[in-house]
Design a protein around this motif. Structure first.
Motif, PDB file in Angstrom:
ATOM      1  N   PHE A 271       0.832  -1.200   0.000  1.00 23.77           N
ATOM      2  CA  PHE A 271       0.000   0.000   0.000  1.00 23.77           C
ATOM      3  C   PHE A 271       0.870   1.255   0.000  1.00 23.77           C
ATOM      4  O   PHE A 271       0.585   2.221  -0.724  1.00 23.77           O
ATOM      5  N   LEU A 272       1.965   1.252   0.794  1.00 20.04           N
ATOM      6  CA  LEU A 272       2.835   2.423   0.848  1.00 20.04           C
ATOM      7  C   LEU A 272       3.459   2.709  -0.507  1.00 20.04           C
ATOM      8  O   LEU A 272       3.515   3.865  -0.946  1.00 20.04           O
ATOM      9  N   LEU A 273       3.900   1.685  -1.198  1.00 18.70           N
ATOM     10  CA  LEU A 273       4.509   1.904  -2.514  1.00 18.70           C
ATOM     11  C   LEU A 273       3.487   2.442  -3.508  1.00 18.70           C
ATOM     12  O   LEU A 273       3.816   3.270  -4.367  1.00 18.70           O
ATOM     13  N   ASP A 274       2.238   1.982  -3.394  1.00 19.38           N
ATOM     14  CA  ASP A 274       1.181   2.552  -4.236  1.00 19.38           C
ATOM     15  C   ASP A 274       0.991   4.038  -3.939  1.00 19.38           C
ATOM     16  O   ASP A 274       0.842   4.856  -4.861  1.00 19.38           O
ATOM     17  N   GLU A 275       1.005   4.397  -2.660  1.00 18.88           N
ATOM     18  CA  GLU A 275       0.821   5.790  -2.276  1.00 18.88           C
ATOM     19  C   GLU A 275       2.006   6.652  -2.729  1.00 18.88           C
ATOM     20  O   GLU A 275       1.837   7.806  -3.124  1.00 18.88           O
TER      21      GLU A 275
ATOM     22  N   ALA B 138      10.073   7.567   3.886  1.00 17.39           N
ATOM     23  CA  ALA B 138      11.067   6.969   4.777  1.00 17.39           C
ATOM     24  C   ALA B 138      11.136   7.726   6.095  1.00 17.39           C
ATOM     25  O   ALA B 138      11.212   7.110   7.173  1.00 17.39           O
ATOM     26  N   PHE B 139      11.085   9.048   6.034  1.00 20.35           N
ATOM     27  CA  PHE B 139      11.124   9.857   7.247  1.00 20.35           C
ATOM     28  C   PHE B 139       9.914   9.579   8.139  1.00 20.35           C
ATOM     29  O   PHE B 139      10.047   9.347   9.346  1.00 20.35           O
ATOM     30  N   VAL B 140       8.738   9.576   7.555  1.00 18.38           N
ATOM     31  CA  VAL B 140       7.510   9.391   8.336  1.00 18.38           C
ATOM     32  C   VAL B 140       7.456   8.001   8.959  1.00 18.38           C
ATOM     33  O   VAL B 140       7.026   7.841  10.113  1.00 18.38           O
ATOM     34  N   HIS B 141       7.933   7.005   8.244  1.00 20.14           N
ATOM     35  CA  HIS B 141       7.822   5.622   8.715  1.00 20.14           C
ATOM     36  C   HIS B 141       9.066   5.120   9.433  1.00 20.14           C
ATOM     37  O   HIS B 141       9.103   3.973   9.892  1.00 20.14           O
TER      38      HIS B 141
ATOM     39  N   ALA C 154      -0.686  -2.238   7.339  1.00 14.90           N
ATOM     40  CA  ALA C 154      -1.323  -1.784   8.574  1.00 14.90           C
ATOM     41  C   ALA C 154      -0.532  -0.677   9.258  1.00 14.90           C
ATOM     42  O   ALA C 154      -1.077   0.033  10.124  1.00 14.90           O
ATOM     43  N   ASP C 155       0.731  -0.532   8.894  1.00 11.57           N
ATOM     44  CA  ASP C 155       1.593   0.476   9.529  1.00 11.57           C
ATOM     45  C   ASP C 155       1.665   1.777   8.741  1.00 11.57           C
ATOM     46  O   ASP C 155       2.400   2.690   9.128  1.00 11.57           O
ATOM     47  N   PHE C 156       0.918   1.877   7.658  1.00 12.66           N
ATOM     48  CA  PHE C 156       0.942   3.119   6.878  1.00 12.66           C
ATOM     49  C   PHE C 156       0.497   4.292   7.743  1.00 12.66           C
ATOM     50  O   PHE C 156      -0.510   4.225   8.451  1.00 12.66           O
TER      51      PHE C 156
END
Length: 284
Positions: free
Chosen positions: A3-7, A32-35, A48-50
């Motif tokens: 999902f993150l890569l899609d976003e 990368a900074f946010v996560h 689930a961690d997005f």
């Protein structure tokens, strides 16, 4: 595909539409900074961690706020520096200036080179020299209180006890070092008054005191660097001063032989634009 890569793909398109020069890189850096992961680890973030804060960062970048203000750091040569509002974000072209100084210092037959960085800003140049030139002692000068605070923070993190910060003006700094310094380097303000920087990240976010030089041509601070370097340098010492690409000839003429300068030379950045002038003072 996670999902993150899609976003990130969607964010890349948004940033490209906004005119951001490196949309994919910036989207990945924000993610990368946010996560709390490296860019190479983005694929490991579970759906689930997005964190929706990613889109807040993207919106700020879409409005052309500097990436470095969003993430709180800037990369310069081999370091990660803390930056934010109130300090000039170091640029890749300045890495070329610092690189020239580092190579020159390595060639000198001096056990503990003495260096002065006039108008250090975040401390990027001073810290790179201390990191890459063994036993160099670097004096960093910064009169602006906001920039001084950022430099102090970075020097505490990276200075290795060999970078000394001084809250002084570059025009009259460090009289105790007159005639003793091996190399003076500076990226002073040089944009002429009334000129408007092209990039919104520079125009709207970098502090004006770090950008705009005084005098009709914007070069009064460069003239002050020339006078200070002439005062600080030992015979055979070197100066390097950055300038805008269209100012090369004007800055070159500020280092004439009748003032004691030798081997003055215009040097280019990686895009082959005139970027800085170097000169040797007197004779060894």
């Amino acid at each position: 595909m996670t999902f993150l890569l899609d976003e990130i793909a969607l964010a890349t398109a948004r940033l490209a539409e906004a005119g951001v020069p490196s949309p994919r890189t910036d989207a990945e850096e924000i993610a990368a900074f946010v996560h709390g992961v490296r860019r190479s680890e983005l694929h490991t973030v579970k759906d689930a961690d997005f964190d929706a804060l990613f889109w807040e960062g993207v919106a700020r970048r879409e409005a052309r706020e500097p990436l470095q203000h969003i993430t709180g750091h800037a990369y310069f040569r081999y370091m990660e520096l803390a930056v934010g509002p109130g300090v000039f974000v170091p640029r890749p072209e300045t890495e070329v200036v610092a690189g020239w100084a580092i190579e020159r210092l390595r060639e000198m037959d001096v056990a503990e080179p003495l260096v002065v960085d006039l108008g250090t800003g975040s401390g990027a140049i001073a810290l790179s020299i201390a990191q890459e030139v063994a036993l160099a002692q670097v004096h960093a000068v910064e009169v602006d209180p906001d920039a001084y605070g950022w430099a102090k923070r970075n020097i505490a993190e990276h200075g290795q006890g060999r970078v000394h910060l001084h809250p002084e003006d570059l025009a009259d700094a460090l009289p105790e070092l007159n005639g003793k310094v091996d190399l003076v380097i500076s990226n002073p303000p040089y944009i002429p008054p009334g000129a408007i920087p092209r990039d919104p990240e520079v125009r709207d976010y970098d502090p004006s005191r770090a950008l705009y030089g005084s005098g009709a041509d914007g070069l009064n601070e460069v003239r002050a660097v020339e006078r200070t370097a002439r005062r600080l340098l030992r015979p055979g010492g070197w100066v390097a001063v950055e300038h805008a690409d269209e100012q090369g000839q004007s800055v070159y003429r500020l280092f004439p032989e009748d003032k004691g300068w030798r081997d003055a030379r215009l040097r280019q950045d990686l895009t082959r634009r005139d970027r800085f002038v170097t000169a040797k003072f007197g004779q060894e």
